[in-house]
Design an enzyme around this catalytic site. Structure first.
Site, PDB file in Angstrom:
ATOM      1  CE1 TYR A 270      27.275 -46.879   4.214  1.00  0.00           C
ATOM      2  CE2 TYR A 270      25.955 -45.543   2.719  1.00  0.00           C
ATOM      3  CZ  TYR A 270      26.116 -46.174   3.942  1.00  0.00           C
ATOM      4  OH  TYR A 270      25.112 -46.122   4.862  1.00  0.00           O
ATOM      5  CE1 TYR A 398      22.383 -49.354   6.514  1.00  0.00           C
ATOM      6  CE2 TYR A 398      20.521 -47.849   6.680  1.00  0.00           C
ATOM      7  CZ  TYR A 398      21.882 -48.078   6.715  1.00  0.00           C
ATOM      8  OH  TYR A 398      22.737 -47.036   6.947  1.00  0.00           O
ATOM      9  CG  ASP A 500      14.156 -48.095  11.034  1.00  0.00           C
ATOM     10  OD1 ASP A 500      13.736 -46.991  10.638  1.00  0.00           O
ATOM     11  OD2 ASP A 500      15.326 -48.478  10.876  1.00  0.00           O
ATOM     12  CE  LYS A 529      16.442 -42.799   4.795  1.00  0.00           C
ATOM     13  NZ  LYS A 529      17.737 -42.391   4.289  1.00  0.00           N
TER      14      LYS A 529
HETATM   15  N1  PMP Z   1      16.764 -46.901   9.255  1.00  0.00           N
HETATM   16  C1  PMP Z   1      16.363 -47.003   7.974  1.00  0.00           C
HETATM   17  C2  PMP Z   1      15.199 -47.885   7.638  1.00  0.00           C
HETATM   18  C3  PMP Z   1      17.008 -46.291   6.978  1.00  0.00           C
HETATM   19  O1  PMP Z   1      16.619 -46.417   5.697  1.00  0.00           O
HETATM   20  C4  PMP Z   1      18.086 -45.448   7.346  1.00  0.00           C
HETATM   21  C5  PMP Z   1      18.836 -44.618   6.310  1.00  0.00           C
HETATM   22  N2  PMP Z   1      18.839 -45.068   5.034  1.00  0.00           N
HETATM   23  C6  PMP Z   1      18.456 -45.366   8.690  1.00  0.00           C
HETATM   24  C7  PMP Z   1      17.781 -46.097   9.613  1.00  0.00           C
HETATM   25  C8  PMP Z   1      19.613 -44.488   9.123  1.00  0.00           C
HETATM   26  O2  PMP Z   1      19.271 -43.154   9.032  1.00  0.00           O
HETATM   27  P1  PMP Z   1      20.413 -42.019   8.976  1.00  0.00           P
HETATM   28  O3  PMP Z   1      21.108 -42.191   7.658  1.00  0.00           O
HETATM   29  O4  PMP Z   1      19.654 -40.741   9.082  1.00  0.00           O
HETATM   30  O5  PMP Z   1      21.320 -42.252  10.126  1.00  0.00           O
END
Ligand code: PMP
Length: 682
Positions: A270, A398, A500, A529
């Site tokens: 970003y 997100y 998610d 993560k």
């Molecule tokens: N979903 C959520 C809830 C996230 O917080 C994130 C990353 N911050 C993602 C998806 C995307 O994961 P990545 O950065 O490993 O692509």
């Protein structure tokens, strides 16, 4: 002013060294004691640690570690020195064996914590090993080099007895150390006994030979000294005076050009290329500490975007990867399989809600979301719901940066603004407004959400949400009862519920998974993560037998990344999940939550603070105005912490192993920032 001066002097003298031997009986204790005398003259406090001592003897009801008396005699009552020995055993043999003979095992993680605490509290710390580098010290085949030296990430002074065969022993030890990225700060050849003139030629030759092989390392020869001589200490001090051990190797000479290259050629997340933020060059990391190339230590409060949940340079995770590396780093997953993927799968199925039985491994969180969305659309096609091609998502949510994932992120605050025209149009439901620890009025909330299902249900394949905690969309923590409500609504309209859990999974919210707060079973779950403890990029999309049999009617699931189920990533993830299943995250998260509540809730009194929210190991201060990211980063680095604000949010999401002392430093940096903002009327 005086304080500042003392602080800068401390920074100049602050250093830690590991004194390792090429073999047992190399004379490490003699050299450690000599260095102890040397450093005690220039530093305010010097600590010597003998983490493990074997060959101890009984004395007044407790075991006496012989090296302790050695240090004591050499320091001759100096006031600024202290000595520590943590694990004492009687048998004079390898530490793991000596412990086993007494029916014990050495707690290597516990040892590391104790050593780190002493390092934090002293100017100079000398840690003396036991035996050579590869000696076994604990369970899981822990060794001195992997589990203590590499994990501490401090430079090594290698002590070798000067005799025939020394060059070979030094070379083996140096290559093992360098292979693991450990700095060899000095090599000392120790003349253990008087030498005859005939030997002098080749023993002096050892030093010259070693110097010519390792010209970048300072090499010294310690002559044999008569310890009973009257002027022994005088002589010893005169010799050690000449020993010059460089500080932790840094990239300082190249630092400027490295940063310049980075600035000119490397894109960061970003990033505004015209006005990119300054970067910190990180040389190494251990626990929650990042070591920068210019010698600073930053306490990481955001665990590398919330993934390094067990801390950096974790000995168990290191070992899991190293072991897998000896087998195979990668093979394709089409038509082939392997133990790391299978074992990780077995582990995951014990952790997720019952009913989730199928696992698709992918390379990142965003991709696992893409896979989840594909699964839902293919499932709908398989069921004959041809019109179900869209998704429900929550405002404030997100889910990642790839195209389909972006389409389910908040349409106004998320990335829709820029990619709006090309992204698939989804249907957004209001952000759940009842806070985490409050009860919802079920009927009223049902009445608020049901019309969306009524109106769009026939075109919706899945409803994706971040359970309980919306993270990157604004750190909003909502009542778990919404999950029950959404589960019921999805059931009624043939819509798959997609949880998610990429940010919330593996203990972050105080439960193993955020779905556990409401005991719901989603149809699809995304994990990422912390899965690998932040070591490698790996994610997983899990689903039920029913969804998979639905998809099968449409044909094969159409996804297959090159690095699917990468064995290295799966092996380290398996160890990370093992650590999670041992449960220490639970106590740690409770402790961190209590700390955050005490430290952050009072910040609500400031005008510049709009709200303060704490859940599990997430502490969030929502400011009334957007935080100047560049100024905030500068402030944090000046206060030796690593945090990143975004928009109005200052937040802490640390590794679970963070100590309260480190949390205090983080909280203090945030407090100072807010106090300053207040003064400036922001
Ligand atoms: N979903 C959520 C809830 C996230 O917080 C994130 C990353 N911050 C993602 C998806 C995307 O994961 P990545 O950065 O490993 O692509």
């Amino acid at each position: 002013m005086i304080l500042l001066h003392v602080e800068s002097v401390r920074k100049m003298t602050k250093r830690s060294l590991f004194i390792a031997g090429t073999d047992t009986n190399a004379g490490k204790t003699f050299i450690t004691s000599a260095l102890l005398r040397k450093f005690s003259k220039i530093a305010q406090s010097v600590a010597v640690i003998k983490p493990i001592q074997t060959g101890c003897f009984d004395g007044d009801g407790e075991l006496v570690a012989p090296d302790m008396s050695f240090y004591e005699t050499f320091s001759g009552g100096l006031k600024n020195v202290s000595f520590f020995c943590f694990e004492k055993f009687k048998a004079a043999c390898a530490p793991s064996l000596a412990a086993r003979l007494e029916g014990k095992t050495i707690d290597v993680d516990g040892l590391m914590d104790k050593i780190r605490r002493i390092i934090d509290g002293n100017d100079v710390v000398l840690v003396e090993g036991a035996g050579g580098l590869m000696v076994p010290i604990g369970a899981h085949n822990a060794t001195m080099i992997v589990d203590l030296i590499a994990s501490l990430r401090i430079p090594v002074v290698l002590v070798a007895p000067n005799r025939v065969g020394t060059i070979n022993h030094v070379a083996l030890s140096v290559s093992e150390l360098q292979r693991r990225g450990i700095q060899v700060a000095g090599i000392i050849l120790n003349q253990l006994s008087e030498i005859k003139d005939v030997e002098r030629l080749f023993l002096d030759g050892n030093l010259t030979e070693i110097q010519s092989i390792y010209h970048e390392i300072n090499c010294f020869s310690m002559p044999h000294l008569d310890t009973s001589a009257d002027n022994f200490f005088e002589k010893l001090d005169a010799i050690t005076q000449k020993i010059c051990i460089p500080r932790q190797q840094t990239a300082i000479p190249n630092l400027e050009s490295s940063v310049k290259f980075d600035h000119e050629h490397l894109l960061h997340p970003y990033d505004n290329l015209k006005n990119s933020l300054p970067v910190q060059v990180i040389e190494s990391a251990s626990g929650v500490e990042l070591k920068t190339a210019d010698g600073e230590t930053l306490i990481d409060g955001i665990s590398s975007w919330w993934c390094a949940i067990h801390g950096y340079n974790n000995a168990r995770l290191n070992r899991a990867m190293e072991e897998q590396l000896q087998n195979v780093a990668h093979v394709m997953f089409a038509g082939l399989t392997h133990d790391p993927a299978i074992k990780l799968g077995e582990q995951l199925l014990c952790m997720v809600p019952p009913g989730l039985t199928k696992i698709f491994y992918s390379d990142s969180g965003s991709i696992s979301v893409e896979v989840a969305l594909k699964m839902a659309v293919q499932w709908a096609r398989g069921q004959g719901f041809e019109n179900k091609q869209k998704f429900f998502a929550l405002r404030g949510g997100y889910h990642g940066d790839t195209a389909w994932a972006m389409s389910v992120c908040d349409p106004e605050e998320g990335m829709h603004k820029r990619f709006g025209r090309i992204l698939p149009r989804q249907i957004f439901l209001p952000r759940p407004c009842v806070k985490f620890n409050q009860s919802i009025n079920f009927a009223a909330e049902w009445a608020r959400y049901e019309p969306f299902f009524e109106e769009h249900g026939r075109e919706i394949a899945g409803f994706i949400l971040e359970p309980i905690a919306q993270c990157a969309g604004g750190f909003w923590f909502y009542s778990p009862e919404y999950l029950t409500l959404f589960r019921e609504l999805c059931n009624g309209y043939d819509i798959l519920l997609i949880a998610d859990e990429i940010a919330t999974g593996f203990g972050r919210t105080g439960k193993l998974l955020a779905c556990d707060w409401a005991n719901i079973v989603p149809d699809i779950m995304c994990l990422g993560k912390g899965l690998t403890g932040g070591y490698m990029t790996l994610a997983a999309t899990l689903t039920t037998d029913a969804v998979i049999s639905g998809i099968s009617k449409d044909g094969p699931l159409m996804h297959g990344p090159t690095f699917m189920a990468n064995p290295l990533a799966c092996a380290v993830a398996r160890e990370s999940m093992k650590i999670i299943s041992e449960g220490t995250w639970y106590e740690n998260t409770k402790r961190i939550e209590v700390f955050f509540k005490e430290a952050f809730l009072p910040l609500g009194k400031f005008h510049s603070v709009r709200d303060v929210r704490v859940l599990g190991s997430m502490g969030v201060v929502e400011m009334a105005q957007v935080v100047d990211q560049q100024a905030f980063q500068k402030h944090c680095v000046a206060n030796n912490v690593w945090l990143r604000a975004f928009e109005n949010f200052i937040y802490v999401m640390p590794a679970y192993v963070i100590s309260n002392e480190h949390l205090e430093t983080l909280a203090k940096a945030i407090y100072l920032w807010i106090e300053n903002s207040e003064k400036q009327g922001l």
